[in-house]
Design a protein around this motif. Structure first.
Motif, PDB file in Angstrom:
ATOM      1  N   LYS A 247      64.260  13.075 -47.127  1.00 17.82           N
ATOM      2  CA  LYS A 247      63.855  13.137 -48.357  1.00 17.82           C
ATOM      3  C   LYS A 247      61.519  13.080 -47.801  1.00 17.82           C
ATOM      4  O   LYS A 247      60.498  13.857 -48.833  1.00 17.82           O
ATOM      5  CB  LYS A 247      63.456  11.819 -49.091  1.00 17.82           C
ATOM      6  CG  LYS A 247      64.426  11.911 -49.980  1.00 17.82           C
ATOM      7  CD  LYS A 247      64.943  13.050 -51.018  1.00 17.82           C
ATOM      8  CE  LYS A 247      65.641  13.089 -51.962  1.00 17.82           C
ATOM      9  NZ  LYS A 247      65.643  14.179 -52.792  1.00 17.82           N
ATOM     10  N   LEU A 248      61.127  12.722 -46.662  1.00 20.62           N
ATOM     11  CA  LEU A 248      60.309  12.486 -46.046  1.00 20.62           C
ATOM     12  C   LEU A 248      59.426  13.797 -45.425  1.00 20.62           C
ATOM     13  O   LEU A 248      58.146  14.458 -45.975  1.00 20.62           O
ATOM     14  CB  LEU A 248      59.920  11.808 -45.335  1.00 20.62           C
ATOM     15  CG  LEU A 248      60.315  10.250 -44.750  1.00 20.62           C
ATOM     16  CD1 LEU A 248      60.193   9.400 -43.078  1.00 20.62           C
ATOM     17  CD2 LEU A 248      59.152   9.841 -45.392  1.00 20.62           C
ATOM     18  N   SER A 249      60.601  15.014 -45.246  1.00 26.50           N
ATOM     19  CA  SER A 249      60.144  16.708 -45.575  1.00 26.50           C
ATOM     20  C   SER A 249      60.039  16.918 -47.061  1.00 26.50           C
ATOM     21  O   SER A 249      59.087  17.790 -47.016  1.00 26.50           O
ATOM     22  CB  SER A 249      61.286  17.431 -44.885  1.00 26.50           C
ATOM     23  OG  SER A 249      61.576  16.559 -43.795  1.00 26.50           O
ATOM     24  N   ASN A 250      60.566  16.831 -48.093  1.00 28.60           N
ATOM     25  CA  ASN A 250      60.623  16.826 -49.104  1.00 28.60           C
ATOM     26  C   ASN A 250      59.284  16.684 -49.606  1.00 28.60           C
ATOM     27  O   ASN A 250      58.754  17.563 -50.628  1.00 28.60           O
ATOM     28  CB  ASN A 250      61.139  16.214 -50.550  1.00 28.60           C
ATOM     29  CG  ASN A 250      63.168  16.668 -49.470  1.00 28.60           C
ATOM     30  OD1 ASN A 250      64.008  16.502 -50.474  1.00 28.60           O
ATOM     31  ND2 ASN A 250      63.020  17.997 -49.128  1.00 28.60           N
ATOM     32  N   ASP A 251      58.558  16.018 -49.998  1.00 25.46           N
ATOM     33  CA  ASP A 251      57.690  15.249 -49.708  1.00 25.46           C
ATOM     34  C   ASP A 251      56.158  16.303 -49.092  1.00 25.46           C
ATOM     35  O   ASP A 251      55.083  15.661 -49.964  1.00 25.46           O
ATOM     36  CB  ASP A 251      56.747  14.048 -48.978  1.00 25.46           C
ATOM     37  CG  ASP A 251      57.700  12.172 -49.979  1.00 25.46           C
ATOM     38  OD1 ASP A 251      58.907  12.876 -50.905  1.00 25.46           O
ATOM     39  OD2 ASP A 251      57.791  11.230 -49.631  1.00 25.46           O
ATOM     40  N   LEU A 252      56.489  16.112 -48.377  1.00 22.65           N
ATOM     41  CA  LEU A 252      55.012  17.606 -47.954  1.00 22.65           C
ATOM     42  C   LEU A 252      55.106  18.882 -48.605  1.00 22.65           C
ATOM     43  O   LEU A 252      53.863  19.105 -48.387  1.00 22.65           O
ATOM     44  CB  LEU A 252      55.320  17.700 -46.324  1.00 22.65           C
ATOM     45  CG  LEU A 252      55.951  16.924 -45.768  1.00 22.65           C
ATOM     46  CD1 LEU A 252      56.614  17.226 -44.335  1.00 22.65           C
ATOM     47  CD2 LEU A 252      54.063  16.171 -45.167  1.00 22.65           C
ATOM     48  N   VAL A 253      55.989  19.324 -49.562  1.00 22.58           N
ATOM     49  CA  VAL A 253      56.004  20.243 -49.900  1.00 22.58           C
ATOM     50  C   VAL A 253      54.685  20.171 -51.681  1.00 22.58           C
ATOM     51  O   VAL A 253      54.146  20.842 -51.875  1.00 22.58           O
ATOM     52  CB  VAL A 253      57.152  20.550 -51.434  1.00 22.58           C
ATOM     53  CG1 VAL A 253      57.592  21.220 -52.502  1.00 22.58           C
ATOM     54  CG2 VAL A 253      58.370  20.991 -50.725  1.00 22.58           C
ATOM     55  N   LYS A 254      54.274  18.833 -51.689  1.00 22.04           N
ATOM     56  CA  LYS A 254      53.065  18.607 -52.856  1.00 22.04           C
ATOM     57  C   LYS A 254      52.083  18.618 -51.989  1.00 22.04           C
ATOM     58  O   LYS A 254      50.776  19.018 -52.519  1.00 22.04           O
ATOM     59  CB  LYS A 254      53.059  17.052 -53.556  1.00 22.04           C
ATOM     60  CG  LYS A 254      54.678  16.766 -54.104  1.00 22.04           C
ATOM     61  CD  LYS A 254      55.186  15.380 -54.694  1.00 22.04           C
ATOM     62  CE  LYS A 254      55.944  15.451 -55.618  1.00 22.04           C
ATOM     63  NZ  LYS A 254      55.889  13.468 -56.100  1.00 22.04           N
ATOM     64  N   GLU A 255      51.703  19.075 -51.241  1.00 22.98           N
ATOM     65  CA  GLU A 255      50.794  19.358 -50.207  1.00 22.98           C
ATOM     66  C   GLU A 255      49.832  20.257 -50.495  1.00 22.98           C
ATOM     67  O   GLU A 255      51.323  21.544 -50.347  1.00 22.98           O
ATOM     68  CB  GLU A 255      50.641  18.295 -48.545  1.00 22.98           C
ATOM     69  CG  GLU A 255      51.216  16.973 -49.098  1.00 22.98           C
ATOM     70  CD  GLU A 255      49.960  16.309 -48.732  1.00 22.98           C
ATOM     71  OE1 GLU A 255      48.808  16.432 -48.621  1.00 22.98           O
ATOM     72  OE2 GLU A 255      50.792  15.735 -49.604  1.00 22.98           O
ATOM     73  N   ASP A 256      48.481  20.942 -50.282  1.00 20.95           N
ATOM     74  CA  ASP A 256      48.172  21.978 -50.659  1.00 20.95           C
ATOM     75  C   ASP A 256      48.267  22.927 -48.653  1.00 20.95           C
ATOM     76  O   ASP A 256      47.692  24.098 -49.296  1.00 20.95           O
ATOM     77  CB  ASP A 256      46.592  22.035 -51.170  1.00 20.95           C
ATOM     78  CG  ASP A 256      46.889  21.224 -52.649  1.00 20.95           C
ATOM     79  OD1 ASP A 256      47.758  21.270 -53.560  1.00 20.95           O
ATOM     80  OD2 ASP A 256      46.129  20.389 -53.434  1.00 20.95           O
ATOM     81  N   PHE A 290      54.543   9.549 -50.141  1.00 22.51           N
ATOM     82  CA  PHE A 290      53.639   9.806 -50.411  1.00 22.51           C
ATOM     83  C   PHE A 290      52.252  10.398 -50.683  1.00 22.51           C
ATOM     84  O   PHE A 290      51.523   9.193 -50.871  1.00 22.51           O
ATOM     85  CB  PHE A 290      53.304  11.398 -48.965  1.00 22.51           C
ATOM     86  CG  PHE A 290      51.882  11.575 -47.587  1.00 22.51           C
ATOM     87  CD1 PHE A 290      51.095  10.396 -47.461  1.00 22.51           C
ATOM     88  CD2 PHE A 290      51.937  13.080 -47.974  1.00 22.51           C
ATOM     89  CE1 PHE A 290      50.184  10.928 -46.772  1.00 22.51           C
ATOM     90  CE2 PHE A 290      50.685  12.797 -47.125  1.00 22.51           C
ATOM     91  CZ  PHE A 290      49.845  12.211 -47.039  1.00 22.51           C
ATOM     92  N   SER A 291      53.390  11.206 -51.293  1.00 20.68           N
ATOM     93  CA  SER A 291      52.139  11.097 -52.550  1.00 20.68           C
ATOM     94  C   SER A 291      51.383   9.702 -53.765  1.00 20.68           C
ATOM     95  O   SER A 291      50.339   9.626 -54.064  1.00 20.68           O
ATOM     96  CB  SER A 291      52.141  12.561 -54.156  1.00 20.68           C
ATOM     97  OG  SER A 291      53.510  11.428 -54.852  1.00 20.68           O
TER      98      SER A 291
END
Length: 297
Positions: A247-256, A290-291
């Protein structure tokens, strides 16, 4: 090892053959029992937090086994065992991160184990472990997270524990060789990544290695996904992060995008997560995304 022979001779000493025979049988039974306990330490099967903490400690050190031989051998109630093992987990990781001496820690475990064997006081043992952890230099621990977090097992284990807290109740993800420590901005710099990280300020390029070693630039990724992206741009990487079980990797998808500000911000986030998951005091260890963390300011 030098003490083993003398110790066995002393334990078998008796004035009569029958007495020596009984003592030999007792020693053999004790060795059998201890070997079963030792197997529980290195291959924990009790599940839950207790099993997880022991599994993570086994990848970090061996000296905790001295203490756990006495703890598991006492057949503590599960709640008491959980308190002791959690404090052992916290102390072990914080000790290594602060640069503590390995032999000194082993001596402490030996002393605490001997004391526990005599008094069987789990509350006192958990308290003593917590006290030792509170003595450690917190600045050194945070400095590790902000400068040297990509040093092998330790960084990988910290992220694994944070990810576990990020997804409470989810199926356990094995801490195996199939799980890689992924540098978001890659270890081997490319002109593209140096330009992106430092916004074109070429005078800062020499700081690249220290920047990408921060915990905020690291995540966990399945082996095959990690090997397929290496030095690709962030957009290409984030597409792979979306398919990860982490999930910590999935969270990065929201970064521009991914630059120095992103790394510093995520490092702050993961330091906060670390302080929740590896806290000495008992507290809620679940961590936000993270978001969500950024939105709370």
């Amino acid at each position: 090892k030098k003490k083993v022979f003398d110790s066995v001779v002393m334990r078998l000493r008796d004035e009569t053959p029958e007495g020596r025979k009984l003592k030999a049988q007792g020693l053999w039974k004790n060795l059998q029992d201890s070997s079963e306990i030792y197997n529980q330490i290195i291959s924990p099967k009790m599940g839950g937090d207790t099993g997880y903490y022991l599994e993570m400690l086994n990848g970090l050190m061996k000296s905790h086994r001295i203490l756990m031989l006495n703890v598991l051998g006492s057949e503590l109630p599960s709640n008491d065992l959980a308190k002791v093992v959690r404090q052992l987990f916290v102390l072990g990781f914080r000790w290594v991160m602060s640069g503590g001496n390995a032999q000194e820690l082993e001596d402490k475990f030996q002393k605490l184990g001997n004391s526990f064997r005599d008094n069987r006081n789990a509350e006192a043992l958990a308290s003593e472990l917590a006290t030792e952890a509170l003595k450690l230099n917190t600045q050194s621990i945070e400095l590790y997270l902000r400068q040297d977090a990509d040093e092998g097992y330790l960084g990988k284990a910290i992220l694994h524990a944070i990810n576990r807290a990020r997804t409470p109740g989810a199926n356990e993800i094995p801490m195996s060789s199939d799980l890689h420590l992924e540098h978001i901005a890659p270890q081997t710099p490319t002109d593209h990544w140096k330009e992106v990280i430092f916004s074109g300020q070429s005078g800062e390029y020499e700081n690249y290695d220290s920047v990408i070693s921060q915990l905020g630039n690291l995540t966990l990724l399945d082996f095959k996904l990690n090997m397929s992206i290496k030095q690709k741009d962030f957009k290409s990487k984030s597409e792979k992060y979306a398919g990860s079980v982490i999930k910590l990797s999935n969270d990065l998808v929201k970064e521009d995008g991914w630059d120095l500000e992103s790394i510093n911000s995520r490092t702050d986030y993961l330091v906060d997560c670390f302080n929740r998951v590896f806290s000495v005091e008992s507290r809620e260890s679940q961590v936000p995304t993270f978001s969500d963390w950024k939105s709370r300011g």
